[in-house]
Design an enzyme around this catalytic site. Structure first.
Site, PDB file in Angstrom:
ATOM      1  N   GLY A   2      -2.038  -9.229  11.696  1.00  0.00           N
ATOM      2  CA  GLY A   2      -0.999  -8.150  11.058  1.00  0.00           C
ATOM      3  C   GLY A   2      -1.440  -7.727   9.864  1.00  0.00           C
ATOM      4  O   GLY A   2      -2.360  -8.551   9.146  1.00  0.00           O
ATOM      5  N   TYR A   3      -1.059  -6.824   9.183  1.00  0.00           N
ATOM      6  CA  TYR A   3      -1.678  -6.250   8.185  1.00  0.00           C
ATOM      7  C   TYR A   3      -0.634  -6.154   6.896  1.00  0.00           C
ATOM      8  O   TYR A   3       0.518  -5.661   7.396  1.00  0.00           O
ATOM      9  CB  TYR A   3      -2.419  -4.733   8.310  1.00  0.00           C
ATOM     10  CG  TYR A   3      -3.704  -4.988   9.175  1.00  0.00           C
ATOM     11  CD1 TYR A   3      -4.847  -5.357   8.342  1.00  0.00           C
ATOM     12  CD2 TYR A   3      -3.571  -4.927  10.328  1.00  0.00           C
ATOM     13  CE1 TYR A   3      -6.003  -5.385   9.039  1.00  0.00           C
ATOM     14  CE2 TYR A   3      -4.759  -5.328  11.245  1.00  0.00           C
ATOM     15  CZ  TYR A   3      -5.913  -5.522  10.534  1.00  0.00           C
ATOM     16  OH  TYR A   3      -7.054  -5.638  11.387  1.00  0.00           O
ATOM     17  N   LEU A   4      -0.940  -6.474   5.658  1.00  0.00           N
ATOM     18  CA  LEU A   4      -0.006  -6.283   4.661  1.00  0.00           C
ATOM     19  C   LEU A   4       0.268  -4.696   4.083  1.00  0.00           C
ATOM     20  O   LEU A   4       0.941  -4.483   3.160  1.00  0.00           O
ATOM     21  CB  LEU A   4      -0.165  -7.551   3.683  1.00  0.00           C
ATOM     22  CG  LEU A   4      -0.010  -8.794   4.301  1.00  0.00           C
ATOM     23  CD1 LEU A   4      -0.291  -9.916   2.965  1.00  0.00           C
ATOM     24  CD2 LEU A   4       1.308  -9.076   4.889  1.00  0.00           C
ATOM     25  N   VAL A  30       2.958  -4.802   8.146  1.00  0.00           N
ATOM     26  CA  VAL A  30       3.298  -3.362   8.111  1.00  0.00           C
ATOM     27  C   VAL A  30       2.919  -3.111   9.524  1.00  0.00           C
ATOM     28  O   VAL A  30       1.894  -3.338   9.989  1.00  0.00           O
ATOM     29  CB  VAL A  30       2.858  -2.511   6.965  1.00  0.00           C
ATOM     30  CG1 VAL A  30       2.779  -1.030   7.343  1.00  0.00           C
ATOM     31  CG2 VAL A  30       3.029  -2.964   5.862  1.00  0.00           C
TER      32      VAL A  30
END
Length: 173
Positions: free
Chosen positions: A29-31, A93
């Site tokens: 996942g991406y921050l 996000v």
């Protein structure tokens, strides 16, 4: 400074499966999201790097990759505790990107074939990391069209707008 030189291709058929010598399940996942890097008008967003959390098998990593489009980017990868990665994934996000990474040796190079799952099921891409941008390599028969310069195939984009939400025309061009 770590530099990544990577080329990305679509995969055709299943012939690569017989050559795979290792498979690792991955969740990432991406921050930050694609909008933080690129504005709707195509100009650069406020952030200059993607921030990714990945659990790969029994290991976990925090990764920062510079915003450049194309095959050469700055990349920094740090091992972190799996429990920390799980907590960071909860802060992601957009959606999580689930995939199985298959490692395939072909003519002196290691190919990473990503078979996407979940909302990105049906998409299979192969990546090769090179020592220099003009390094020659042999193309396996199962390698399709190059998509290195197409941001929609970047994992960050797939977390924001998964393959399942692409139109049939987008999936076949």
């Amino acid at each position: 400074m770590a530099i990544e030189i990577e080329r990305k291709f679509l995969v055709v058929g299943d012939a690569w499966r017989a050559a795979a010598h290792k498979v690792v399940p991955m969740a990432q996942g991406y921050l930050n999201d694609l909008a933080a890097l690129n504005l709707p008008d195509g100009s650069a967003g406020a952030m200059k790097a993607s921030v990714r959390v990945r659990i790969a098998g029994d290991a976990a990593f925090l990764n920062l990759k510079s915003r450049e489009l194309g095959h050469t980017r700055q990349e920094f990868d740090y091992a972190i505790p799996v429990d920390d990665a799980r907590a960071l994934l909860a802060l992601s996000v957009g959606g999580l990107v689930d995939k199985r990474r298959h490692y395939v040796h072909h003519d002196g190079h290691l190919w990473e074939v990503d078979e996407f799952l979940g909302d990105n099921a049906g998409l299979v891409v192969a990546e090769i990391e090179l020592g220099r941008a003009d390094e020659p390599f042999s193309r396996p028969a199962w390698l399709g069209r190059e998509v290195t310069d197409e941001p929609r195939y970047y994992n960050l984009a797939l977390a924001t707008r998964p393959y399942a939400r692409w139109t049939a025309a987008e999936q076949h061009r």
